[in-house]
Scaffold this motif. Structure first.
Motif, mmCIF file in Angstrom:
data_model
loop_
_atom_site.group_PDB
_atom_site.id
_atom_site.type_symbol
_atom_site.label_atom_id
_atom_site.label_comp_id
_atom_site.label_asym_id
_atom_site.label_seq_id
_atom_site.Cartn_x
_atom_site.Cartn_y
_atom_site.Cartn_z
ATOM 1 N N LEU A 1 -19.081 -33.235 -7.229
ATOM 2 C CA LEU A 1 -17.731 -33.665 -6.863
ATOM 3 C C LEU A 1 -17.000 -32.598 -6.044
ATOM 4 O O LEU A 1 -16.515 -32.904 -4.942
ATOM 5 C CB LEU A 1 -16.945 -34.056 -8.120
ATOM 6 C CG LEU A 1 -15.541 -34.622 -7.872
ATOM 7 C CD1 LEU A 1 -15.182 -35.645 -8.941
ATOM 8 C CD2 LEU A 1 -14.479 -33.523 -7.860
ATOM 9 N N PRO A 2 -16.889 -31.357 -6.526
ATOM 10 C CA PRO A 2 -16.208 -30.357 -5.682
ATOM 11 C C PRO A 2 -16.934 -30.064 -4.378
ATOM 12 O O PRO A 2 -16.294 -29.720 -3.378
ATOM 13 C CB PRO A 2 -16.140 -29.109 -6.584
ATOM 14 C CG PRO A 2 -17.129 -29.330 -7.657
ATOM 15 C CD PRO A 2 -17.205 -30.807 -7.855
ATOM 16 N N LEU A 3 -18.284 -30.208 -4.356
ATOM 17 C CA LEU A 3 -19.024 -30.011 -3.112
ATOM 18 C C LEU A 3 -18.575 -31.030 -2.064
ATOM 19 O O LEU A 3 -18.280 -30.677 -0.916
ATOM 20 C CB LEU A 3 -20.527 -30.133 -3.367
ATOM 21 C CG LEU A 3 -21.426 -30.059 -2.117
ATOM 22 C CD1 LEU A 3 -21.309 -28.697 -1.451
ATOM 23 C CD2 LEU A 3 -22.882 -30.357 -2.485
ATOM 24 N N ALA A 4 -18.524 -32.299 -2.453
ATOM 25 C CA ALA A 4 -18.089 -33.332 -1.509
ATOM 26 C C ALA A 4 -16.606 -33.233 -1.206
ATOM 27 O O ALA A 4 -16.166 -33.540 -0.090
ATOM 28 C CB ALA A 4 -18.404 -34.716 -2.083
ATOM 29 N N ILE B 1 -11.561 -37.588 -3.169
ATOM 30 C CA ILE B 1 -10.604 -36.584 -3.645
ATOM 31 C C ILE B 1 -10.238 -35.622 -2.520
ATOM 32 O O ILE B 1 -9.070 -35.240 -2.366
ATOM 33 C CB ILE B 1 -11.186 -35.843 -4.864
ATOM 34 C CG1 ILE B 1 -11.160 -36.769 -6.079
ATOM 35 C CG2 ILE B 1 -10.408 -34.559 -5.153
ATOM 36 C CD1 ILE B 1 -11.821 -36.207 -7.313
ATOM 37 N N GLY B 2 -11.225 -35.232 -1.712
ATOM 38 C CA GLY B 2 -10.937 -34.367 -0.571
ATOM 39 C C GLY B 2 -9.953 -35.012 0.394
ATOM 40 O O GLY B 2 -9.061 -34.344 0.937
ATOM 41 N N LEU B 3 -10.107 -36.311 0.616
ATOM 42 C CA LEU B 3 -9.169 -37.041 1.470
ATOM 43 C C LEU B 3 -7.772 -37.077 0.865
ATOM 44 O O LEU B 3 -6.772 -36.786 1.535
ATOM 45 C CB LEU B 3 -9.678 -38.479 1.665
ATOM 46 C CG LEU B 3 -10.440 -38.813 2.942
ATOM 47 C CD1 LEU B 3 -11.022 -40.220 2.845
ATOM 48 C CD2 LEU B 3 -9.522 -38.730 4.152
ATOM 49 N N VAL B 4 -7.709 -37.436 -0.413
ATOM 50 C CA VAL B 4 -6.416 -37.594 -1.073
ATOM 51 C C VAL B 4 -5.661 -36.273 -1.132
ATOM 52 O O VAL B 4 -4.462 -36.214 -0.818
ATOM 53 C CB VAL B 4 -6.606 -38.160 -2.498
ATOM 54 C CG1 VAL B 4 -5.284 -38.148 -3.259
ATOM 55 C CG2 VAL B 4 -7.160 -39.577 -2.443
ATOM 56 N N PHE B 5 -6.350 -35.202 -1.509
ATOM 57 C CA PHE B 5 -5.682 -33.911 -1.655
ATOM 58 C C PHE B 5 -5.195 -33.365 -0.318
ATOM 59 O O PHE B 5 -4.313 -32.509 -0.282
ATOM 60 C CB PHE B 5 -6.628 -32.901 -2.315
ATOM 61 C CG PHE B 5 -6.612 -32.949 -3.816
ATOM 62 C CD1 PHE B 5 -6.271 -31.829 -4.554
ATOM 63 C CD2 PHE B 5 -6.920 -34.112 -4.498
ATOM 64 C CE1 PHE B 5 -6.251 -31.861 -5.932
ATOM 65 C CE2 PHE B 5 -6.907 -34.166 -5.881
ATOM 66 C CZ PHE B 5 -6.566 -33.037 -6.604
ATOM 67 N N THR B 6 -5.751 -33.865 0.789
ATOM 68 C CA THR B 6 -5.304 -33.439 2.108
ATOM 69 C C THR B 6 -4.166 -34.298 2.629
ATOM 70 O O THR B 6 -3.154 -33.792 3.124
ATOM 71 C CB THR B 6 -6.467 -33.491 3.119
ATOM 72 O OG1 THR B 6 -7.558 -32.719 2.630
ATOM 73 C CG2 THR B 6 -6.037 -32.944 4.469
ATOM 74 N N CYS C 1 -10.379 -24.797 -1.024
ATOM 75 C CA CYS C 1 -10.168 -24.976 -2.459
ATOM 76 C C CYS C 1 -11.405 -25.537 -3.141
ATOM 77 O O CYS C 1 -11.864 -25.022 -4.161
ATOM 78 C CB CYS C 1 -8.969 -25.911 -2.678
ATOM 79 S SG CYS C 1 -8.727 -26.427 -4.393
ATOM 80 N N TRP C 2 -11.980 -26.573 -2.552
ATOM 81 C CA TRP C 2 -13.088 -27.248 -3.219
ATOM 82 C C TRP C 2 -14.421 -26.534 -3.027
ATOM 83 O O TRP C 2 -15.332 -26.699 -3.849
ATOM 84 C CB TRP C 2 -13.159 -28.697 -2.764
ATOM 85 C CG TRP C 2 -12.024 -29.496 -3.334
ATOM 86 C CD1 TRP C 2 -10.934 -29.966 -2.672
ATOM 87 C CD2 TRP C 2 -11.853 -29.864 -4.700
ATOM 88 N NE1 TRP C 2 -10.091 -30.615 -3.536
ATOM 89 C CE2 TRP C 2 -10.636 -30.579 -4.785
ATOM 90 C CE3 TRP C 2 -12.608 -29.683 -5.862
ATOM 91 C CZ2 TRP C 2 -10.164 -31.099 -5.984
ATOM 92 C CZ3 TRP C 2 -12.130 -30.198 -7.061
ATOM 93 C CH2 TRP C 2 -10.922 -30.899 -7.110
#
Length: 492
Positions: A93-96, A151-156, A429-430
């Motif tokens: 998950l954090p990798l992606a 999650i990467g999209l949302v957090f950005t 971050c990720w």
């Protein structure tokens, strides 16, 4: 004496600009008065943060599901999950999530903030459908990777969306909604996951992103900034009227100011390299990267992903599942308090208190595992300590570094570099989250759980020092004022 624009009548406020030391012009957007009717604005913030709730269910998924997948009685797998497989399920998950922001900047600029957030829901839906039918560990790897992309999209994009629809007075509190909805999603996973079959639980998880897609696509507008940037001034005015409680004069004034900002941003189009040409944007990037770094080095992903396992290893007197649910409840209480506190105390004070609180709790947890594992002492008399430590850690994280690292990021950058800088910060971050999650087991084997949590405690104390020295207060300040602080033209 400096003029407080928040106390000046709307008729006296006009667009104004500042110029940094490199000749870049930045325009203040929100000193045009404030609406007395924010009902639709709050509804918008709630609906858009349904996708934050989905992020929370994904982040909390491993805590109840990993124990089930390691038990052949409940697992759809044909073998007991190994420690290596468990590490990859947690770290995919954090990798992606580190990859997701790279495309988020392009999507946010080309398709808009709204469409980008709608797209973010699709991998979530696919992931939970895959989990519902998964029979081998590779399918779980794929589903966790898809969740990470979303999650990467949302957090950005979500901090950008909230920053562009809010006025100065509530921008901080609305920005902290993201953390509140994430922890509600975490509790959802903590409360249902341990007591439902893997298939049933994941079928239920398909529902929230579908509901978000329907409500957000039908009822909620694109940000006025992006609409004006796209040449859709009439749509921008309609959006502003909705968001500002149908106050025509206020919406019209704000429309004119945003037009000026869009014109300036487009005339100063910038790449990632251009961030380093201005002192204010360079400082903004330095602060943003450090805030998310200290967030990750606090050990938050280890706590969120493996809460139930930590309680099991600690041998606490209560059932680990119950302890985990109680932890989730505390997260919600603390996150609900953050919007109320941030405008009163400011982000800087809350972040410093967060660093100290997390450091003390992680240090005490390190001491517990030192006595239990390294010294072999009888810790039955202090079996309550891990519960207290994680409770304090969660509360202080949710009052500070959880929501405010992202809220601050959404306030620091001008529009011409905001999407690029936000995606770079989220990716950084990720990437850290991936390495910490994937290699926590190896580090824990080398230095023990006491050493691992001791390292996290040290990082938390260092985060206090960073905030004290480098972070200016942003709560209640306009974009222009924040840029003056970052550029050194105004004292903290």
């Amino acid at each position: 004496m400096e003029k407080d624009y928040r106390q000046v009548p709307t008729s006296e406020i006009h667009p104004f600009s500042i110029e940094d030391g490199n000749g870049n012009v930045h325009v203040s957007v929100m000193h045009v008065g404030t609406s007395t009717n924010r009902k639709f604005l709050y509804i918008t913030a709630i609906i858009v943060n349904l996708v934050s709730f989905v992020c929370g269910t994904s982040l909390g998924w491993t805590s109840p599901e990993i124990p089930l997948l390691k038990n052949l009685t409940n697992s759809p797998l044909d073998h007991v999950m190994s420690a290596s497989e468990e590490g990859w399920v947690g770290s995919f998950l954090p990798l992606a999530a580190a990859i997701g922001p790279l495309g988020a900047a392009i999507l946010a600029d080309q398709l808009g903030r709204k469409k980008s957030l709608l797209i973010s829901a699709l991998p979530f839906i696919a992931a939970f459908v895959i989990n519902s039918f998964a029979t081998n560990v590779w399918m779980f790897y794929l589903s966790r990777f898809l969740c990470g992309l979303s999650i990467g999209l949302v957090f950005t994009v979500l901090p950008m969306y909230i920053g562009e629809i809010s006025d100065d007075e509530v921008r901080g509190s609305l920005g902290s909604f993201m953390q509140l909805f994430i922890v509600i999603g975490l509790l959802f996973s903590y409360a249902l996951g341990p007591y439902l079959p893997v298939t049933t639980f994941n079928i239920i998880l398909v529902v929230p992103p579908v509901v978000f897609l329907l409500l957000f696509s039908i009822f909620i507008p694109e940000t006025p900034y992006y609409l004006i940037k796209s040449g859709r001034d009439d749509d921008a005015l309609r959006a502003l009227l909705q968001l500002r409680g149908n106050e025509q004069s206020l919406a019209q004034k704000e429309l004119e100011v945003i037009k000026v900002q869009v014109e300036v941003d487009q005339s100063n189009k910038a790449t990632f390299v251009d961030i380093f040409k201005s002192k204010s944007t360079k400082t903004a990037l330095f602060i943003s990267l450090n805030l998310v770094a200290w967030q990750q080095f606090s050990g938050i992903n280890i706590v969120l992903f493996y809460t139930q396992s930590i309680f099991t290893d600690a041998g606490v007197p209560l059932a680990p599942e119950i302890c985990t649910i109680l932890t989730g409840v505390l997260q919600i209480i603390a996150s609900a308090l953050t919007p109320l506190l941030v405008e009163r105390l400011g982000k800087r004070i809350l972040l410093m208190q967060s660093g100290i609180g997390m450091g003390v709790s992680q240090g005490a947890l390190a001491l517990f595992f030192y006595l239990k594992d390294d010294r072999g002492s009888d810790v039955s008399s202090i079996g309550w300590l891990p519960i207290l430590c994680l409770a304090v850690f969660i509360v202080t994280y949710c009052l500070g570094f959880g929501p405010l690292a992202w809220a601050v990021m959404g306030e620091l950058f001008p529009g011409n570099v905001k999407s690029t800088a936000s995606s770079a910060t989220a990716s950084f971050c990720w990437v850290l989250g991936f390495f910490i999650t994937n290699y926590f087991g190896l580090v824990s084997e080398a230095v023990g759980k006491s050493g691992s949590f001791g390292l996290f405690a040290g990082c938390c104390f260092l985060s206090f020092g960073f905030v004290y020295k480098y972070l200016p207060e942003t709560a209640g300040r306009s974009f222009a004022e924040i840029q003056e602080l970052l550029g050194g033209q105004r004292k903290m």
